[in-house]
Design a protein around this motif. Structure first.
Motif, PDB file in Angstrom:
ATOM      1  N   GLN A 149       0.826  -1.197   0.000  1.00  0.00           N
ATOM      2  CA  GLN A 149       0.000   0.000   0.000  1.00  0.00           C
ATOM      3  C   GLN A 149       0.864   1.252   0.000  1.00  0.00           C
ATOM      4  OE1 GLN A 149      -3.487  -0.091  -0.318  1.00  0.00           O
ATOM      5  NE2 GLN A 149      -2.949   2.011  -0.920  1.00  0.00           N
ATOM      6  N   ALA A 150       1.955   1.236   0.793  1.00  0.00           N
ATOM      7  CA  ALA A 150       2.843   2.394   0.838  1.00  0.00           C
ATOM      8  C   ALA A 150       3.517   2.604  -0.506  1.00  0.00           C
ATOM      9  CB  ALA A 150       3.888   2.205   1.938  1.00  0.00           C
ATOM     10  N   GLU A 152       2.356   1.599  -3.458  1.00  0.00           N
ATOM     11  CA  GLU A 152       1.339   2.025  -4.415  1.00  0.00           C
ATOM     12  C   GLU A 152       0.936   3.471  -4.157  1.00  0.00           C
ATOM     13  OE1 GLU A 152      -1.584  -1.017  -3.879  1.00  0.00           O
ATOM     14  OE2 GLU A 152      -0.648  -2.361  -5.361  1.00  0.00           O
ATOM     15  N   ASP A 153       0.887   3.877  -2.888  1.00  0.00           N
ATOM     16  CA  ASP A 153       0.596   5.277  -2.572  1.00  0.00           C
ATOM     17  C   ASP A 153       1.673   6.196  -3.120  1.00  0.00           C
ATOM     18  OD1 ASP A 153      -1.707   4.521  -1.274  1.00  0.00           O
ATOM     19  OD2 ASP A 153      -0.872   4.709   0.753  1.00  0.00           O
TER      20      ASP A 153
END
Length: 253
Positions: A149-150, A152-153
Motif C-alpha cells: 500500500q505504501a 502504491e501510494d
C-alpha cells in the motif's frame, strides 16, 4: 571510440561514430531460452572493484557514461536492486531530445521504467519511487509485499514473484509478459549473482576503467557459493577509448 574486436574489415575505419555505437549496443529481439534479453551493465576498476566510497560514479569515465546511457536508451526497463537504488540515490529516467529520438527510432516507449527488486526494505520515499517520469515497478515476493500500500501510494506498480524470496526467473518472465523484454540490469552484486546462478544473463557489458582501488571494494556479482560450473561467455565486442576498455560478453549457449 576504436573498435578492436571484431576486427574491422580492410579499409573500414575502426573508429565508431554514434550510429555505429548505437547499432553495436542495440538489444537483440530475444534469447534462445525465453522471450527477452537481459544485459548486465557494470563499470569496474582494473583490480575488480565496482565502487569508490560505496558508489560507482567514482570509477565512471566519459566512455563508460556513453555506453551506460545507450543501455538506458535502448531498453524497455531498467532492473536494479533496492539497495543499489538507495545507495546511488537513483532517480527515474528522463530522456533528452536525442534519447527520445533514439527510442522512437527503435519503437520503444518514451520512457523506460525502473524495476526495483526488494525483499520489503525499499522505503516508500526512495528517490527511485518518487522522482520519476513514469511509475516504477516494485519487484518483491509475497512475503515482502506487506508494504504494497505504501509503495502504491508512492505511485509504484507491484510485481510479485516468489513466496518467501524474490523469484527472479518469474520476475523476468512477468516483465516480458508486460512487453518489457529488453532488460538493462544495473546491479547490485546480489541481484547479478542470483541472475547468473539462474542462467538469466544473456550479456554482460563491462567497462574497465583505468584505475586501481584496492581496499575492500565489492565485486560485480555475489552468491553464497561459487557457480559450478562457471557460466561461460564469449567476447562479442571490444572497444577502447582513452584508456577505458568496453567489453560486451555474450552468454555461450
Amino acid at each position: 571510440m576504436h573498435r578492436v574486436w571484431p576486427l574491422p574489415a580492410p579499409g573500414v575505419d575502426p573508429v565508431l561514430d554514434d550510429a555505429g555505437l548505437e547499432e553495436l549496443y542495440t538489444y537483440p529481439a530475444g534469447s534462445s531460452v525465453r522471450d527477452s534479453w537481459l544485459a548486465v551493465n557494470f563499470v569496474s576498476s582494473l583490480d575488480g572493484g565496482i565502487e569508490v566510497e560505496g558508489r560507482s560514479r567514482g570509477l565512471s569515465t566519459p566512455a563508460d557514461r556513453r555506453v551506460f546511457a545507450l543501455a538506458h536508451d535502448l531498453a524497455d526497463v531498467v532492473l536494479l536492486g533496492a539497495g543499489t537504488a538507495v545507495a546511488e540515490d537513483y532517480p527515474g529516467l528522463r530522456p533528452d531530445t536525442a534519447t527520445a529520438a533514439r527510442r522512437a527510432r527503435h519503437g520503444l516507449a518514451p520512457v523506460a521504467p525502473l524495476a526495483l527488486v526488494t525483499s520489503g526494505s525499499l522505503p516508500p520515499d526512495a528517490t527511485s519511487l518518487v522522482d520519476v517520469a513514469v511509475p516504477s515497478i516494485v519487484v518483491t515476493s509475497a512475503a515482502g509485499a506487506a508494504k504494497r500500500q505504501a509503495w502504491e501510494d508512492a505511485g509504484a506498480e507491484l510485481l510479485v514473484a516468489g513466496d518467501e524470496d524474490v523469484d527472479l526467473a518469474d520476475a523476468v518472465a512477468q516483465l516480458a509478459a508486460r512487453g518489457l523484454r529488453r532488460i538493462d540490469c544495473e546491479g547490485g552484486p546480489g541481484i547479478v549473482g542470483t541472475l547468473l546462478a539462474r542462467d538469466l544473463v544473456d550479456e554482460i557489458r563491462l567497462s574497465y576503467a583505468p584505475f586501481a582501488v584496492a581496499g575492500q571494494a565489492a565485486r560485480m556479482a555475489r552468491t553464497d557459493e561459487a557457480l559450478s560450473p562457471p557460466a561461460a561467455f564469449d567476447v562479442g565486442s571490444l572497444l577502447v577509448d582513452d584508456g577505458t576498455l568496453l567489453v560486451r560478453y555474450l552468454r555461450r549457449r
